[in-house]
Design an enzyme around this catalytic site. Structure first.
Site, short mmCIF file in Angstrom:
data_model
loop_
_atom_site.label_atom_id
_atom_site.label_comp_id
_atom_site.label_asym_id
_atom_site.label_seq_id
_atom_site.Cartn_x
_atom_site.Cartn_y
_atom_site.Cartn_z
N CYS A 1 -16.59 1.58 0.86
CA CYS A 1 -15.44 0.70 1.10
C CYS A 1 -14.97 0.77 2.55
CB CYS A 1 -14.30 1.07 0.16
SG CYS A 1 -13.81 2.78 0.30
N ARG B 1 -13.63 -8.85 1.88
CA ARG B 1 -12.21 -8.63 1.61
C ARG B 1 -11.43 -9.90 1.95
NH1 ARG B 1 -10.57 -3.35 1.59
NH2 ARG B 1 -8.81 -4.26 0.49
N ASP C 1 -17.42 6.98 -1.14
CA ASP C 1 -16.13 6.85 -0.45
C ASP C 1 -15.80 8.23 0.11
OD1 ASP C 1 -13.62 6.03 0.42
OD2 ASP C 1 -12.69 6.08 -1.56
N ARG D 1 0.88 -1.18 0.00
CA ARG D 1 0.00 0.00 0.00
C ARG D 1 0.91 1.22 0.00
NH1 ARG D 1 -5.38 1.31 3.53
NH2 ARG D 1 -6.15 -0.14 1.96
N HIS E 1 -7.46 0.85 -6.43
CA HIS E 1 -7.67 -0.03 -5.26
C HIS E 1 -8.32 -1.33 -5.75
CE1 HIS E 1 -7.93 -1.28 -1.23
NE2 HIS E 1 -8.81 -0.44 -0.73
N GLN F 1 -10.12 -3.98 -3.39
CA GLN F 1 -11.41 -3.52 -2.88
C GLN F 1 -12.52 -3.85 -3.88
OE1 GLN F 1 -12.25 -1.66 0.09
NE2 GLN F 1 -14.27 -2.34 -0.61
N1 CP Z 1 -11.42 -0.30 2.46
C1 CP Z 1 -10.14 -0.36 2.89
O1 CP Z 1 -9.21 -0.54 2.11
O2 CP Z 1 -9.99 -0.20 4.23
P1 CP Z 1 -8.60 0.00 4.98
O3 CP Z 1 -8.04 1.32 4.52
O4 CP Z 1 -8.95 0.00 6.43
O5 CP Z 1 -7.69 -1.12 4.60
N1 NVA Z 2 -10.15 6.64 -1.21
C1 NVA Z 2 -9.76 6.17 0.10
C2 NVA Z 2 -9.96 4.70 0.20
C3 NVA Z 2 -9.67 4.13 1.57
C4 NVA Z 2 -9.85 2.64 1.61
C5 NVA Z 2 -8.31 6.54 0.38
O1 NVA Z 2 -7.48 6.39 -0.53
O2 NVA Z 2 -8.01 7.00 1.47
#
Ligand code: CP
Ligand code: NVA
Length: 302
Positions: free
Chosen positions: A261, A289, A221, A99, A126, A129
């Protein structure tokens, strides 16, 4: 499937196969030896609850081992060149789940790694997701065609992966964002081209009411994604009419599932009542997930 960096790495058949494998893993949740003798790094430069824990549990249930590198511990591209980290980690472990901020860093990492690399979120995409969300959608309507999602909010990483999935699978997707916050052309233009072959209807506008018309799912989101914290106050002003709330939901002519999400910023992109309503499927999304991540890991090592 060598890496999972983007939904665009997958064919329609790959996606359907992953969903079907995840369905069977969900139905018969048990421990197995699919990742026996496999060590996996989770290299997370941003916070995470769902992605991190569900990957950890997935690896544990498949009898593999995981190790963490958090925050700036590895210093992707800062302490050390991306390619050096990729080459070194390839000598230690059997896969890397990352990540980070830049999609380009994950792409470069995968080019120099001799092990599978999984995108656990970048600023741009993502994919894990959205694959999990397809499992959730299939669980609700028992098909992955002939449905419509309305995505309300920011043209961000989640919306981008959703666009790519719509283009590949051929479902309808209407996105409503404030002007200037539409999905990026680098994602949208190739998707619209692909949609010509798959009959996906992908529409981007600045009009929430148009977007939600005839939707089966309404997805939102956060207005401010990780890494954009400095824009938080400005975004709160700009996005205020792009909220899933009771007024919007009562204006709908049909039942519609509510998706997010998570994490949700309650009172911003979604109200308490909407996120807690009987039509909300956000906790199913979070659960799925786990099952999808097991499927992804099994497929990458098969
Ligand atoms: N939806 C998601 O990716 O959650 P986290 O950021 O908690 O991993
Ligand atoms: N768009 C959000 C998604 C979190 C799972 C971010 O990137 O923070």
């Amino acid at each position: 499937m060598k890496h999972l960096l983007s939904i665009n790495d997958l064919s329609r058949e790959d996606i359907l196969e992953l969903v079907s494998l995840a369905e069977s893993l969900k139905l018969d949740r048990k421990f197995s030896n699919d990742l026996k003798n496999k060590n996996i790094i989770l290299l997370f430069e941003k916070p995470s609850l769902r992605t991190r824990v569900s990957f950890e549990v997935a690896i544990a249930e498949l009898n593999g081992k995981y190790y963490h590198l958090e925050g700036q511990a590895a210093g992707i591209g800062k302490r050390e060149a991306v390619k050096d980290i990729a080459k070194v980690l390839s000598r230690y472990v059997q896969a890397c789940i990352i990540r980070t901020f830049k999609q380009a860093d994950i792409l470069e990492f995968s080019q120099y790694a001799s092990i599978p690399v999984i995108n656990a979120l970048t600023d741009l995409e993502h994919p894990c997701q959205i694959l999990s969300d397809l499992l959730t959608i299939k669980g609700k309507i028992n098909r992955l065609s002939e449905f419509k999602i309305a995505f309300i909010g920011d043209g961000n990483n989640v919306s981008h992966s959703l666009i790519q999935a719509a283009a590949i699978l051929g479902f309808d997707l209407s996105i409503a964002t404030p002007s200037g916050y539409e999905p990026k052309d680098e994602i949208l233009i190739p998707a619209l081209k692909k949609a010509e072959q798959t009959n996906a209807k992908i529409n981007v506008s600045n009009n929430v009411q148009d977007a939600v018309k005839n939707a089966d799912f309404i997805y939102t989101d956060v207005w401010t994604s990780m890494g954009q914290e400095k824009e938080k106050h400005l975004r709160k002003q700009i996005f205020k009419d792009f909220q899933i709330n009771e007024q919007l939901l009562s204006s709908l002519s049909r039942k519609c599932y509510i998706m997010h999400c998570l994490p949700a910023h309650r009172g911003e992109e979604i109200t308490d009542k909407a996120v807690d309503s009987e039509h909300s499927i956000v906790i199913d999304q979070a659960e799925n997930r786990l099952h999808m991540h097991k499927a992804i890991l099994i497929k990458l090592f098969s």
